[in-house]
Enzyme design. Structure first.
Site, short mmCIF file in Angstrom:
data_model
loop_
_atom_site.label_atom_id
_atom_site.label_comp_id
_atom_site.label_asym_id
_atom_site.label_seq_id
_atom_site.Cartn_x
_atom_site.Cartn_y
_atom_site.Cartn_z
N ASN A 9 -49.05 -13.75 6.07
CA ASN A 9 -48.90 -13.89 4.62
C ASN A 9 -48.97 -12.50 3.99
O ASN A 9 -50.05 -11.93 3.85
CB ASN A 9 -50.01 -14.79 4.07
N LYS A 11 -48.41 -11.69 0.99
CA LYS A 11 -48.86 -11.76 -0.41
C LYS A 11 -47.95 -10.88 -1.29
O LYS A 11 -46.76 -10.75 -1.00
CB LYS A 11 -50.34 -11.39 -0.53
N HIS A 97 -52.93 -22.15 -1.17
CA HIS A 97 -53.77 -20.97 -0.93
C HIS A 97 -54.79 -20.84 -2.06
O HIS A 97 -54.50 -21.14 -3.22
CB HIS A 97 -52.91 -19.71 -0.83
N GLU A 99 -55.84 -18.43 -3.67
CA GLU A 99 -55.41 -17.57 -4.77
C GLU A 99 -54.53 -18.34 -5.74
O GLU A 99 -54.61 -18.13 -6.96
CB GLU A 99 -54.68 -16.35 -4.21
N GLU A 169 -59.13 -21.86 5.51
CA GLU A 169 -59.44 -20.52 5.03
C GLU A 169 -60.69 -20.57 4.15
O GLU A 169 -60.60 -20.88 2.96
CB GLU A 169 -58.28 -19.95 4.22
N GLY A 175 -60.05 -11.73 2.47
CA GLY A 175 -59.97 -10.38 1.92
C GLY A 175 -61.30 -9.70 1.72
O GLY A 175 -61.39 -8.64 1.11
N SER A 215 -59.81 -13.12 6.97
CA SER A 215 -60.19 -11.89 7.66
C SER A 215 -60.07 -12.00 9.18
O SER A 215 -60.84 -11.40 9.92
CB SER A 215 -61.61 -11.45 7.27
#
Length: 255
Positions: A9, A11, A97, A99, A169, A175, A215
């Site tokens: 990904n 991003k 996701h 985000e 996730e 991150g 991560s």
């Protein structure tokens, strides 16, 4: 037998020339290694999907989008429909996701619509689920993940669900440099598979690929991918470093 999948990904990163360079490096690395039973999925920003799609027939990778609209078409400025992606022969689409949930207010109800649109147009959704740090510390992480999966996916018929890939996730590990331990990852993946079994039966549950994200990197991938119910990874930052990403792709234990 479940597919082993490593999806990158990207991003919102890279200029056009940088994306071209990264694609070239990954393609070269895959070619050098030769044919593998691991599916490599590259998910660049939408602007670069066509570039990736043009290369994919000649190389051993699949192309995935990072999002799709729940709407078929119409006055939705800035959105990209599943039909548009399918017309470019995109194979996968990341949905849910954290985000997207956090910054764009995507609810499980919206995601259920998106999942159906993506499957309807012949793509496989990579559906993301995961808990916040405070939810894990409160001991509600299993309940949170189960609710996300049930609300977004469990209205699907058996045949449609078989197209789904699930990426666990933990939000606290995305991150941040923090990673769920192999024991934590396996525990949640086993729970997800049990949850699928309760709704769709053991055969479908055993054929569903479950990816770990958060991560996952070149140093910890071998340990994570050695877990019985971890079938690969959804890779963020490390997917922008070709050597690291290729190391991750090759981190599965020998059968």
């Amino acid at each position: 037998m479940r597919k082993k999948i490593v999806a990158g990904n990207w991003k919102m990163n890279l200029t056009f020339s940088e994306a071209e360079e990264l694609l070239s490096a990954i393609v070269d690395g895959i070619s050098e290694k030769g044919k593998s039973d691991t599916e490599v999925v590259l998910c660049p920003p939408a602007l670069y999907l066509n570039m990736a799609s043009d290369l994919s027939p000649e190389s051993e990778f699949f192309v995935g989008a990072q999002n799709a609209s729940q709407h078929e078409k119409g006055a939705y400025t800035g959105e990209i429909s599943a039909a548009m992606l399918a017309s470019m022969e995109i194979d996968y689409c990341i949905l849910g996701h954290s985000e997207r949930r956090k910054y764009y207010g995507e609810t499980d109800e919206i995601l259920a619509e998106k999942v159906k649109k993506v499957i309807e147009h012949g793509m496989a959704p990579i559906f993301c689920c995961g808990e916040l740090l405070e939810e894990r510390e409160a001991g509600s992480h299993f309940e949170v993940v189960k609710n996300q999966i049930e609300k977004a996916l469990f209205d699907l018929e058996n045949a449609a669900f078989m197209d789904v890939v699930i990426a666990y996730e933990p939000v606290w590990a995305i991150g941040t440099g923090r990673t769920a331990s192999p024991e934590q990852a396996q525990e949640m993946h086993a729970f997800i598979r049990k949850t699928i079994t309760e709704r769709y039966g053991k055969e479908i549950a055993d054929s569903t690929s479950l990816l770990y994200g958060g991560s996952c990197n070149a140093k910890n991938a071998v340990e994570l991918f050695s877990c019985a119910d971890v079938d690969g990874g959804l890779i963020g930052g490390a997917s922008l470093k070709p050597d690291d990403f290729l190391t991750i792709v090759n981190s599965f234990p020998e059968d």
